[in-house]
Design a protein around this motif. Structure first.
Motif, PDB file in Angstrom:
ATOM      1  N   ALA A 102       3.068   4.486   8.750  1.00 30.06           N
ATOM      2  CA  ALA A 102       3.566   5.294   7.622  1.00 30.06           C
ATOM      3  C   ALA A 102       4.408   4.500   6.613  1.00 30.06           C
ATOM      4  O   ALA A 102       5.082   5.092   5.777  1.00 30.06           O
ATOM      5  CB  ALA A 102       4.352   6.509   8.114  1.00 30.06           C
ATOM      6  N   ARG A 103       4.355   3.172   6.656  1.00 29.60           N
ATOM      7  CA  ARG A 103       5.233   2.376   5.798  1.00 29.60           C
ATOM      8  C   ARG A 103       5.070   2.694   4.315  1.00 29.60           C
ATOM      9  O   ARG A 103       6.050   2.960   3.618  1.00 29.60           O
ATOM     10  CB  ARG A 103       5.008   0.878   6.031  1.00 29.60           C
ATOM     11  N   ASN A 104       3.843   2.655   3.812  1.00 33.48           N
ATOM     12  CA  ASN A 104       3.655   2.885   2.388  1.00 33.48           C
ATOM     13  C   ASN A 104       3.967   4.322   1.980  1.00 33.48           C
ATOM     14  O   ASN A 104       4.386   4.583   0.847  1.00 33.48           O
ATOM     15  CB  ASN A 104       2.239   2.507   1.959  1.00 33.48           C
ATOM     16  N   THR A 105       3.786   5.255   2.901  1.00 32.58           N
ATOM     17  CA  THR A 105       4.156   6.646   2.626  1.00 32.58           C
ATOM     18  C   THR A 105       5.671   6.756   2.441  1.00 32.58           C
ATOM     19  O   THR A 105       6.157   7.410   1.513  1.00 32.58           O
ATOM     20  CB  THR A 105       3.704   7.570   3.767  1.00 32.58           C
ATOM     21  N   VAL A 106       6.413   6.086   3.329  1.00 37.39           N
ATOM     22  CA  VAL A 106       7.876   6.082   3.230  1.00 37.39           C
ATOM     23  C   VAL A 106       8.324   5.354   1.967  1.00 37.39           C
ATOM     24  O   VAL A 106       9.175   5.851   1.214  1.00 37.39           O
ATOM     25  CB  VAL A 106       8.494   5.415   4.481  1.00 37.39           C
ATOM     26  N   SER A 133      -8.467  -4.297   4.238  1.00 37.36           N
ATOM     27  CA  SER A 133      -9.240  -3.061   4.365  1.00 37.36           C
ATOM     28  C   SER A 133      -8.925  -2.285   5.634  1.00 37.36           C
ATOM     29  O   SER A 133      -9.274  -1.120   5.745  1.00 37.36           O
ATOM     30  CB  SER A 133     -10.745  -3.383   4.318  1.00 37.36           C
ATOM     31  N   GLY A 134      -8.243  -2.916   6.592  1.00 35.41           N
ATOM     32  CA  GLY A 134      -7.918  -2.215   7.831  1.00 35.41           C
ATOM     33  C   GLY A 134      -6.677  -1.359   7.735  1.00 35.41           C
ATOM     34  O   GLY A 134      -6.385  -0.602   8.658  1.00 35.41           O
ATOM     35  N   TYR A 135      -5.941  -1.434   6.626  1.00 31.38           N
ATOM     36  CA  TYR A 135      -4.719  -0.661   6.481  1.00 31.38           C
ATOM     37  C   TYR A 135      -5.030   0.695   5.854  1.00 31.38           C
ATOM     38  O   TYR A 135      -5.429   0.761   4.692  1.00 31.38           O
ATOM     39  CB  TYR A 135      -3.713  -1.398   5.593  1.00 31.38           C
ATOM     40  N   PRO A 136      -4.823   1.788   6.579  1.00 31.39           N
ATOM     41  CA  PRO A 136      -5.169   3.108   6.028  1.00 31.39           C
ATOM     42  C   PRO A 136      -4.353   3.487   4.803  1.00 31.39           C
ATOM     43  O   PRO A 136      -4.823   4.257   3.959  1.00 31.39           O
ATOM     44  CB  PRO A 136      -4.909   4.067   7.192  1.00 31.39           C
ATOM     45  N   ASP A 137      -3.124   2.955   4.678  1.00 28.47           N
ATOM     46  CA  ASP A 137      -2.290   3.316   3.539  1.00 28.47           C
ATOM     47  C   ASP A 137      -2.417   2.338   2.372  1.00 28.47           C
ATOM     48  O   ASP A 137      -1.548   2.280   1.499  1.00 28.47           O
ATOM     49  CB  ASP A 137      -0.822   3.457   3.957  1.00 28.47           C
ATOM     50  N   CYS A 138      -3.517   1.595   2.357  1.00 30.55           N
ATOM     51  CA  CYS A 138      -3.833   0.725   1.212  1.00 30.55           C
ATOM     52  C   CYS A 138      -5.129   1.168   0.535  1.00 30.55           C
ATOM     53  O   CYS A 138      -5.636   0.494  -0.350  1.00 30.55           O
ATOM     54  CB  CYS A 138      -3.970  -0.731   1.662  1.00 30.55           C
ATOM     55  N   ARG A 139      -5.655   2.306   0.954  1.00 31.85           N
ATOM     56  CA  ARG A 139      -6.935   2.788   0.425  1.00 31.85           C
ATOM     57  C   ARG A 139      -6.744   3.625  -0.839  1.00 31.85           C
ATOM     58  O   ARG A 139      -5.723   4.304  -1.000  1.00 31.85           O
ATOM     59  CB  ARG A 139      -7.652   3.642   1.475  1.00 31.85           C
ATOM     60  N   PRO A 140      -7.726   3.599  -1.734  1.00 32.25           N
ATOM     61  CA  PRO A 140      -7.655   4.437  -2.940  1.00 32.25           C
ATOM     62  C   PRO A 140      -7.478   5.913  -2.618  1.00 32.25           C
ATOM     63  O   PRO A 140      -6.774   6.628  -3.335  1.00 32.25           O
ATOM     64  CB  PRO A 140      -9.004   4.175  -3.633  1.00 32.25           C
ATOM     65  N   GLU A 141      -8.093   6.379  -1.523  1.00 30.26           N
ATOM     66  CA  GLU A 141      -7.986   7.789  -1.146  1.00 30.26           C
ATOM     67  C   GLU A 141      -6.533   8.170  -0.857  1.00 30.26           C
ATOM     68  O   GLU A 141      -6.079   9.270  -1.187  1.00 30.26           O
ATOM     69  CB  GLU A 141      -8.841   8.085   0.093  1.00 30.26           C
TER      70      GLU A 141
END
Length: 230
Positions: A102-106, A133-141
């Protein structure tokens, strides 16, 4: 100058430093936010300070978060081994051990709060969906979803002035990022990308981040200014 304010997330690494240069080039008044979140290498924060000073930002703040209390990542939990792959590339469908939950969310949530206080119109973050590409919080979505949430959860959004999340690196390769930064006069010798840099900011040359960085400079045709451990 656009006359608009932007909060720029700056880790001290190559990507975020490039994003700061891009935001400045677009005419934003830049307010820079960095985090001491319990990461192994704190020398990246020294790099962030140097980059921010060099860029002449309006203000640079460093917030302390205790994400090491949760652990769950090789970046915040010293009991976990740091990945040192041969390719330096994420495996498709596999989330790396260096993902911090949750780093990028925080980070974006805190940046959003400061942006509201500043009446800023934008947040810049150096997420990249090509090399990481393996980081879920680096995706455009993820970015689109966070921006939509921000429009619902903030006064500026309700008043019809939603804060935009800018991700200028999201579709670029490391080589393209470096070339863009060089064109803007970025001094990459001031940046630290290594996951386990020593107290002098020298890179290990073995972790995935070091391998991706070195490969990027090679493919960009730019001399690598990284300071490595002997």
């Amino acid at each position: 100058m656009t006359g608009e304010r932007a909060v720029v997330l700056l880790s001290g690494g190559l990507d975020s430093a490039t994003v700061l240069a891009m935001a400045k080039d677009q005419g934003y008044s830049c307010y820079v936010l960095s985090f001491d979140y319990g990461q192994r290498s704190l020398t990246e924060l020294n790099a962030a300070r140097a980059v921010a000073i060099d860029a002449g930002v309006v203000e640079h703040r460093v917030l302390r978060l205790n994400l090491e209390d949760f652990g769950g990542s090789a970046l915040t939990d010293p009991s976990m081994s740091m990945p040192e792959s041969e390719t330096g590339e994420a495996q498709e469908g596999v989330i790396p051990l260096t993902y911090v939950p949750a780093r990028n969310t925080v980070f974006l949530s805190l940046a959003l709060g400061w942006a509201e206080v500043l009446d800023a119109s934008a947040i810049f973050i150096g997420v990249n969906a090509v090399d990481y590409s393996g980081y879920p919080d680096c995706r455009p979505e993820f970015i689109r979803a966070f921006e939509a949430m921000a429009a619902l959860a903030t006064r500026q959004g309700v008043e019809g002035k939603p804060i935009r999340i800018h991700t200028p690196l999201i579709d670029l390769t490391k080589a393209e990022i470096i070339q863009a930064g060089v064109s803007l006069g970025m001094d990459y010798a001031k940046t630290v990308s290594c996951y386990q840099a020593d107290d002098e900011g020298r890179a290990c040359g073995r972790c995935d981040s070091c391998r991706l960085r070195a490969k990027g400079f090679e493919q960009a045709g730019v001399t690598d200014p990284t300071h490595y451990q002997s």
